[in-house]
Design a protein around this motif. Structure first.
Motif, PDB file in Angstrom:
ATOM      1  N   PHE A 253       0.792  -1.562   0.350  1.00  0.00           N
ATOM      2  CA  PHE A 253       0.037  -0.511  -0.364  1.00  0.00           C
ATOM      3  C   PHE A 253       0.404   1.559  -0.117  1.00  0.00           C
ATOM      4  O   PHE A 253       0.299   2.707   0.084  1.00  0.00           O
ATOM      5  CB  PHE A 253      -0.996  -0.120   1.489  1.00  0.00           C
ATOM      6  N   LYS A 254       2.478   1.215  -0.116  1.00  0.00           N
ATOM      7  CA  LYS A 254       3.251   2.122  -0.368  1.00  0.00           C
ATOM      8  C   LYS A 254       3.272   3.343   1.322  1.00  0.00           C
ATOM      9  O   LYS A 254       3.245   5.047   1.408  1.00  0.00           O
ATOM     10  CB  LYS A 254       2.872   3.467  -1.703  1.00  0.00           C
ATOM     11  N   LEU A 255       2.976   2.622   2.432  1.00  0.00           N
ATOM     12  CA  LEU A 255       2.969   3.166   3.184  1.00  0.00           C
ATOM     13  C   LEU A 255       4.305   3.862   4.064  1.00  0.00           C
ATOM     14  O   LEU A 255       3.877   4.237   4.784  1.00  0.00           O
ATOM     15  CB  LEU A 255       1.804   2.437   4.915  1.00  0.00           C
ATOM     16  N   GLY A 256       4.970   2.719   3.522  1.00  0.00           N
ATOM     17  CA  GLY A 256       7.024   3.234   4.082  1.00  0.00           C
ATOM     18  C   GLY A 256       6.913   4.539   2.906  1.00  0.00           C
ATOM     19  O   GLY A 256       7.696   4.792   3.861  1.00  0.00           O
ATOM     20  N   GLU A 257       6.435   5.260   2.445  1.00  0.00           N
ATOM     21  CA  GLU A 257       6.243   6.754   1.833  1.00  0.00           C
ATOM     22  C   GLU A 257       6.384   7.422   3.226  1.00  0.00           C
ATOM     23  O   GLU A 257       6.803   8.448   2.334  1.00  0.00           O
ATOM     24  CB  GLU A 257       5.664   6.508   0.864  1.00  0.00           C
ATOM     25  N   VAL A 258       4.930   7.479   3.460  1.00  0.00           N
ATOM     26  CA  VAL A 258       4.460   8.405   4.723  1.00  0.00           C
ATOM     27  C   VAL A 258       4.944   8.184   6.010  1.00  0.00           C
ATOM     28  O   VAL A 258       4.942   9.447   6.828  1.00  0.00           O
ATOM     29  CB  VAL A 258       2.948   8.775   3.906  1.00  0.00           C
ATOM     30  N   CYS A 259       4.986   6.743   6.121  1.00  0.00           N
ATOM     31  CA  CYS A 259       5.227   6.985   7.799  1.00  0.00           C
ATOM     32  C   CYS A 259       6.717   6.607   7.333  1.00  0.00           C
ATOM     33  O   CYS A 259       7.850   6.118   7.207  1.00  0.00           O
ATOM     34  CB  CYS A 259       4.976   5.031   8.333  1.00  0.00           C
ATOM     35  N   LYS A 260       7.447   7.029   8.739  1.00  0.00           N
ATOM     36  CA  LYS A 260       8.803   7.043   9.035  1.00  0.00           C
ATOM     37  C   LYS A 260       9.255   6.706  10.427  1.00  0.00           C
ATOM     38  O   LYS A 260      10.885   6.613  10.334  1.00  0.00           O
ATOM     39  CB  LYS A 260       9.246   9.177   9.202  1.00  0.00           C
ATOM     40  N   PHE A 261       8.915   6.353  11.163  1.00  0.00           N
ATOM     41  CA  PHE A 261       8.922   6.079  12.278  1.00  0.00           C
ATOM     42  C   PHE A 261       8.008   4.178  12.083  1.00  0.00           C
ATOM     43  O   PHE A 261       7.321   4.478  11.710  1.00  0.00           O
ATOM     44  CB  PHE A 261       9.206   6.821  13.535  1.00  0.00           C
ATOM     45  N   GLY A 262       8.425   3.003  12.613  1.00  0.00           N
ATOM     46  CA  GLY A 262       8.526   2.210  12.895  1.00  0.00           C
ATOM     47  C   GLY A 262       8.421   1.299  13.999  1.00  0.00           C
ATOM     48  O   GLY A 262       9.367   1.284  14.353  1.00  0.00           O
ATOM     49  N   THR A 263       7.541   0.784  14.993  1.00  0.00           N
ATOM     50  CA  THR A 263       7.643   0.812  16.847  1.00  0.00           C
ATOM     51  C   THR A 263       6.920  -1.418  15.986  1.00  0.00           C
ATOM     52  O   THR A 263       6.370  -1.329  16.396  1.00  0.00           O
ATOM     53  CB  THR A 263       6.936   1.158  17.438  1.00  0.00           C
ATOM     54  N   ASP A 264       8.371  -2.049  16.191  1.00  0.00           N
ATOM     55  CA  ASP A 264       8.554  -3.300  16.409  1.00  0.00           C
ATOM     56  C   ASP A 264       8.087  -3.810  18.050  1.00  0.00           C
ATOM     57  O   ASP A 264       8.211  -4.607  19.196  1.00  0.00           O
ATOM     58  CB  ASP A 264       9.726  -3.761  16.459  1.00  0.00           C
ATOM     59  N   SER A 265       6.853  -3.106  18.175  1.00  0.00           N
ATOM     60  CA  SER A 265       6.271  -4.100  19.567  1.00  0.00           C
ATOM     61  C   SER A 265       5.350  -5.174  19.358  1.00  0.00           C
ATOM     62  O   SER A 265       4.278  -5.778  19.185  1.00  0.00           O
ATOM     63  CB  SER A 265       4.259  -3.043  18.995  1.00  0.00           C
ATOM     64  N   PHE A 266       6.246  -6.606  18.983  1.00  0.00           N
ATOM     65  CA  PHE A 266       5.817  -7.656  18.741  1.00  0.00           C
ATOM     66  C   PHE A 266       4.986  -8.536  20.329  1.00  0.00           C
ATOM     67  O   PHE A 266       4.507  -8.860  19.784  1.00  0.00           O
ATOM     68  CB  PHE A 266       7.329  -8.027  18.891  1.00  0.00           C
ATOM     69  N   SER A 267       5.188  -8.063  21.274  1.00  0.00           N
ATOM     70  CA  SER A 267       4.167  -7.905  22.367  1.00  0.00           C
ATOM     71  C   SER A 267       3.257  -8.156  22.238  1.00  0.00           C
ATOM     72  O   SER A 267       2.162  -8.741  22.928  1.00  0.00           O
ATOM     73  CB  SER A 267       4.886  -7.363  23.323  1.00  0.00           C
ATOM     74  N   VAL A 268       2.322  -7.068  21.217  1.00  0.00           N
ATOM     75  CA  VAL A 268       1.055  -7.017  21.151  1.00  0.00           C
ATOM     76  C   VAL A 268       0.654  -6.558  19.799  1.00  0.00           C
ATOM     77  O   VAL A 268      -0.536  -6.453  19.515  1.00  0.00           O
ATOM     78  CB  VAL A 268       0.720  -5.779  22.348  1.00  0.00           C
ATOM     79  N   ALA A 269       1.142  -7.516  18.905  1.00  0.00           N
ATOM     80  CA  ALA A 269       1.379  -7.840  17.357  1.00  0.00           C
ATOM     81  C   ALA A 269       0.514  -8.754  16.730  1.00  0.00           C
ATOM     82  O   ALA A 269       0.047 -10.030  18.067  1.00  0.00           O
ATOM     83  CB  ALA A 269       2.252  -8.447  17.200  1.00  0.00           C
ATOM     84  N   TYR A 270      -0.576  -8.205  16.201  1.00  0.00           N
ATOM     85  CA  TYR A 270      -1.785  -8.805  15.971  1.00  0.00           C
ATOM     86  C   TYR A 270      -1.538  -9.384  14.488  1.00  0.00           C
ATOM     87  O   TYR A 270      -0.803  -9.362  13.811  1.00  0.00           O
ATOM     88  CB  TYR A 270      -3.217  -7.975  16.178  1.00  0.00           C
ATOM     89  N   THR A 271      -2.577 -10.071  14.052  1.00  0.00           N
ATOM     90  CA  THR A 271      -2.914 -11.555  12.833  1.00  0.00           C
ATOM     91  C   THR A 271      -4.509 -10.915  12.375  1.00  0.00           C
ATOM     92  O   THR A 271      -5.111 -10.717  13.402  1.00  0.00           O
ATOM     93  CB  THR A 271      -2.252 -12.414  12.451  1.00  0.00           C
ATOM     94  N   THR A 272      -4.654 -11.788  11.366  1.00  0.00           N
ATOM     95  CA  THR A 272      -6.218 -10.876  10.536  1.00  0.00           C
ATOM     96  C   THR A 272      -6.430 -12.804   9.683  1.00  0.00           C
ATOM     97  O   THR A 272      -5.287 -13.004   9.420  1.00  0.00           O
ATOM     98  CB  THR A 272      -6.173 -10.463   9.458  1.00  0.00           C
ATOM     99  N   VAL A 273      -7.761 -13.686  10.648  1.00  0.00           N
ATOM    100  CA  VAL A 273      -7.665 -14.850   9.826  1.00  0.00           C
ATOM    101  C   VAL A 273      -8.060 -14.643   8.439  1.00  0.00           C
ATOM    102  O   VAL A 273      -9.485 -13.907   7.952  1.00  0.00           O
ATOM    103  CB  VAL A 273      -8.377 -15.661  10.555  1.00  0.00           C
ATOM    104  N   PHE A 274      -7.460 -15.214   7.269  1.00  0.00           N
ATOM    105  CA  PHE A 274      -7.574 -15.421   5.993  1.00  0.00           C
ATOM    106  C   PHE A 274      -8.455 -16.607   6.147  1.00  0.00           C
ATOM    107  O   PHE A 274      -8.067 -18.037   6.405  1.00  0.00           O
ATOM    108  CB  PHE A 274      -7.434 -15.175   4.327  1.00  0.00           C
ATOM    109  N   PHE A 275      -9.832 -16.912   5.106  1.00  0.00           N
ATOM    110  CA  PHE A 275     -10.691 -18.367   5.764  1.00  0.00           C
ATOM    111  C   PHE A 275     -10.650 -18.703   4.126  1.00  0.00           C
ATOM    112  O   PHE A 275     -10.632 -18.048   3.139  1.00  0.00           O
ATOM    113  CB  PHE A 275     -11.893 -18.323   5.856  1.00  0.00           C
ATOM    114  N   ILE A 276     -10.773 -19.888   3.565  1.00  0.00           N
ATOM    115  CA  ILE A 276     -10.573 -21.191   2.612  1.00  0.00           C
ATOM    116  C   ILE A 276     -11.473 -21.694   2.649  1.00  0.00           C
ATOM    117  O   ILE A 276     -11.608 -22.634   3.379  1.00  0.00           O
ATOM    118  CB  ILE A 276      -9.481 -21.715   1.511  1.00  0.00           C
ATOM    119  N   VAL A 277     -13.344 -21.916   2.341  1.00  0.00           N
ATOM    120  CA  VAL A 277     -13.935 -22.535   2.386  1.00  0.00           C
ATOM    121  C   VAL A 277     -14.750 -22.446   1.767  1.00  0.00           C
ATOM    122  O   VAL A 277     -14.776 -22.895   0.825  1.00  0.00           O
ATOM    123  CB  VAL A 277     -15.091 -21.946   3.215  1.00  0.00           C
TER     124      VAL A 277
END
Length: 332
Positions: A213-237
């Motif tokens: 999504f080219k968000l790296g062009e506008v975001c200048k800082f990233g926080t490695d907040s892995f202790s609270v990292a989430y995911t999104t489940v994709f299904f194939i049914v």
């Protein structure tokens, strides 16, 4: 003459029989909202080819990417109703409908898509939740860790995020609020302009989105907040009636392919995350690593999101504590 006619008819019937055997016994349609060029779409299309190949043409799947057969939010119901025979989309598009599987989307501290994908499939296999009884699940996958990215200042502590407007939806919005930020619920396609124009100060998103999504062009800082990292489940049914039409041997083959393809989807997400991180760095982005103490503080601050899940599913008669504990156990 009669003998010749009999021979010709016999040959004709034999050819017709062979022709019938050569034709697919079951033809299926597959709906996917990802565009054809996306790595997840390409894997779905490859799954279709593999099914046809390994079932010897007994099962043939016509592939419809880009939401041409059913849109992302309608994909699941589209499979139930037979608009498509197979569908790939996010469970989160039907929030509240899949309470057991929703535990996987919580900010549990994911470190990779492989881990998230393993968790999603393990939770399904362990609980076989009634919420998915109206379809035949093929497999699930989850994207890599969703983390915090900001535009104007690095976020190194919980104090740094207080009052910051962060684009986030669903569970990630609950996470932002728990951490002290102000969630702004907007679709991902609007994210770039929101960040660019200063409408929001940052975004919660998977690492791969920095490139896709080219968000790296506008975001200048990233926080490695892995202790609270989430995911999104994709299904194939798959539609249950269509699944029942497939012969047992082909069903067994498809299940084998499903196990292989779940791992392939995870690997593709992880590769995309590596590319997204490199793209972010190539744009001059700076990565902030939380100290062990700060990581623990973030996890503690996020605890109400997990407790809220337990209470929410309890209202539906489910043992949220048991679901959450099992889900967390799969990450170890």
């Amino acid at each position: 003459m009669n003998k010749l006619l009999t021979t010709v008819l016999a040959i004709g019937l034999l050819c017709a029989g062979l022709s019938g055997q050569a034709r697919a016994e079951v033809k299926l349609t597959y709906s996917n909202f990802f565009p054809p060029t996306n790595h997840q779409s390409q894997l779905a299309e490859a799954w279709c080819r593999e099914v046809a190949k390994r079932t010897g043409g007994k099962v043939v799947v016509e592939y419809y990417p880009g939401g041409t057969l059913s849109k992302a939010a309608q994909c699941y119901d589209g499979v139930v109703e037979g608009i498509s025979d197979i569908g790939l989309s996010c469970l989160a598009y039907s929030r509240g409908r899949f309470p057991v599987m929703a535990a996987v989307d919580l900010p549990l501290g994911y470190t990779s898509a492989a881990q998230a994908t393993n968790t999603a499939n393990a939770v399904y296999e362990h609980f076989k939740p009634e919420e998915l009884a109206d379809v035949e699940p093929m497999y699930f996958n989850g994207h890599g860790p969703g983390l915090l990215f900001t535009v104007n200042k690095p976020v190194q502590t919980l104090d740094d995020i207080k009052g910051e407007k962060i684009r986030a939806t669903g569970n990630s919005a609950k996470l932002v609020a728990a951490l002290g930020g102000t969630p702004v619920a907007k679709p991902m396609p609007e994210n770039y302009q929101l960040l660019q124009k200063g409408v929001v100060d940052g975004s919660m998103h998977p690492i791969e989105s920095n490139k896709s999504f080219k968000l790296g062009e506008v975001c200048k800082f990233g926080t490695d907040s892995f202790s609270v990292a989430y995911t999104t489940v994709f299904f194939i049914v798959m539609n249950k009636d269509k699944w029942a039409q497939i012969d047992p041997e082909s069903q067994k083959i498809i299940r084998e392919i499903n196990r292989e393809w779940a791992a392939k989807h995870a690997a593709a997400w992880d590769a995309a995350d590596a590319n997204g991180r490199q793209f972010f760095l190539d744009q001059g982005g700076e990565i902030v690593e939380l100290s062990p103490e700060e990581s623990a503080a973030w996890a503690q601050a996020a605890r109400p999101v997990l407790d809220g899940y337990v209470a929410e599913v309890a209202e539906k008669g489910l043992d949220g504590k048991a679901i959450l504990e099992f889900t967390q156990s799969t990450l170890k």
